[in-house]
Design an enzyme around this catalytic site. Structure first.
Site, PDB file in Angstrom:
ATOM      1  CD  GLN A 118      -3.338  -4.261   6.821  1.00 41.10           C
ATOM      2  OE1 GLN A 118      -2.899  -3.320   6.065  1.00 41.10           O
ATOM      3  NE2 GLN A 118      -4.030  -5.584   6.450  1.00 41.10           N
ATOM      4  CG  ASP A 120      -9.791   0.119   5.089  1.00 37.13           C
ATOM      5  OD1 ASP A 120      -9.360  -0.442   3.942  1.00 37.13           O
ATOM      6  OD2 ASP A 120      -9.039  -0.346   5.991  1.00 37.13           O
ATOM      7  CE  LYS A 153      -3.846  -2.381   2.342  1.00 32.23           C
ATOM      8  NZ  LYS A 153      -4.367  -3.121   3.496  1.00 32.23           N
TER       9      LYS A 153
END
Length: 284
Positions: free
Chosen positions: A97, A120, A53
């Site tokens: 994460q 997200d 990422k």
């Protein structure tokens, strides 16, 4: 029949190129889109995801800030880090994460992220906006799947779509997006009776369970579009999906490979969400 391979890498490259162009447009207004990724602990898979990422952000010209925290980081310490990022004008997107260590309440952490920076798309307000058809951010993996279906010119209105896996991260938002596109959606889970009877009806089959090989070729409708969201590492070290690719690819009309299918699109759509958050800042 041998299925057409849906190349997630190639499509993701196009998406990322578009993001890079939008980044340059914002730079003319002295705005550099910034993504912060918080990694708690030393989960090897999570470390790989975070590196990928960060590299994708930097390649697109974005600010990438990785914040590694120890496995013993307390819930309060993590919430303090998130609060600081919420207040930081240089950060437009925040991603924590997952999975988190067991002593930390994942739901509490997700709700602590500013909904305007929740790239997200997991915050309860963003989930609610998606449910009511007014999304702010789309969860990255379902968003990527929809882009793949669009690129393949898959007719969604009136199609039978079956999703195997009912998580908040993939299954449920995937169902909402397909419903909004006019598909008739069946959402299956680990308790579904006669799973094969459901999957064999699917014009579009999305599998996201984390169980390698849960869908075999004889469970696929001839000519169906098969999207394999799963990524599992076998004892041999080989990566495999939730769909048995050798058998399913002989029945399906089109299928995503693992790796090289949905994974690259998930990261690409994270960049899209981050640039959209930065563009909203520029408009405010």
């Amino acid at each position: 029949m041998t299925a057409r391979i849906i190349d997630g890498k190639a499509l993701a490259a196009h998406v990322r190129a578009d993001v890079a162009t939008r980044v340059q447009a914002l730079r003319q207004h002295n705005i550099k889109p910034g993504l912060a990724v918080v990694l708690v602990g030393e989960n090897p898979a999570s470390q790989v995801y975070v590196r990928n990422k960060a590299a994708a952000c930097e390649a697109a010209g974005m600010l990438s800030r990785v914040i590694p925290l120890g496995e013993d980081t307390s819930e309060g310490e993590l919430l303090d880090v998130i609060d600081t990022l919420n207040q930081d004008p240089a950060i437009h997107g925040i991603l924590v994460q997952l999975p988190l260590p067991g002593h930390i309440d994942t739901g509490l952490v997700i709700e602590a992220i500013s909904a305007a920076k929740d790239v997200d798309g997991f915050h309860i307000s963003n989930a609610g906006l998606l449910m009511t058809g007014r999304p702010r951010f789309l969860p990255c993996t379902p968003y990527g799947v929809m882009k793949m279906l669009e690129a393949e010119n898959v007719p969604l209105r009136g199609a039978e779509a079956v999703i195997v896996g009912a998580s908040n991260i993939v299954g449920k938002p995937m169902a909402m997006l397909l419903l909004a596109a006019g598909a008739t959606v069946t959402l299956c889970n680990s308790k579904t009776r006669d799973l094969s009877a459901q999957t064999r009806r699917a014009d579009i089959l999305v599998v996201a369970t984390g169980k390698p090989g849960i869908v075999q070729g004889d469970m696929v409708k001839p000519g169906a579009i098969v999207i394999d969201v799963g990524i599992n590492r076998l004892p041999s070290g080989k990566l495999t999906g939730d769909v048995d690719f050798p058998s399913a690819s002989q029945v399906a009309g089109a299928i995503t490979p693992v790796p090289g299918g949905v994974g690259p699109m998930t990261i690409a759509m994270l960049l899209v969400n981050t640039i959209e958050a930065a563009e909203r800042t520029a408009q405010s």
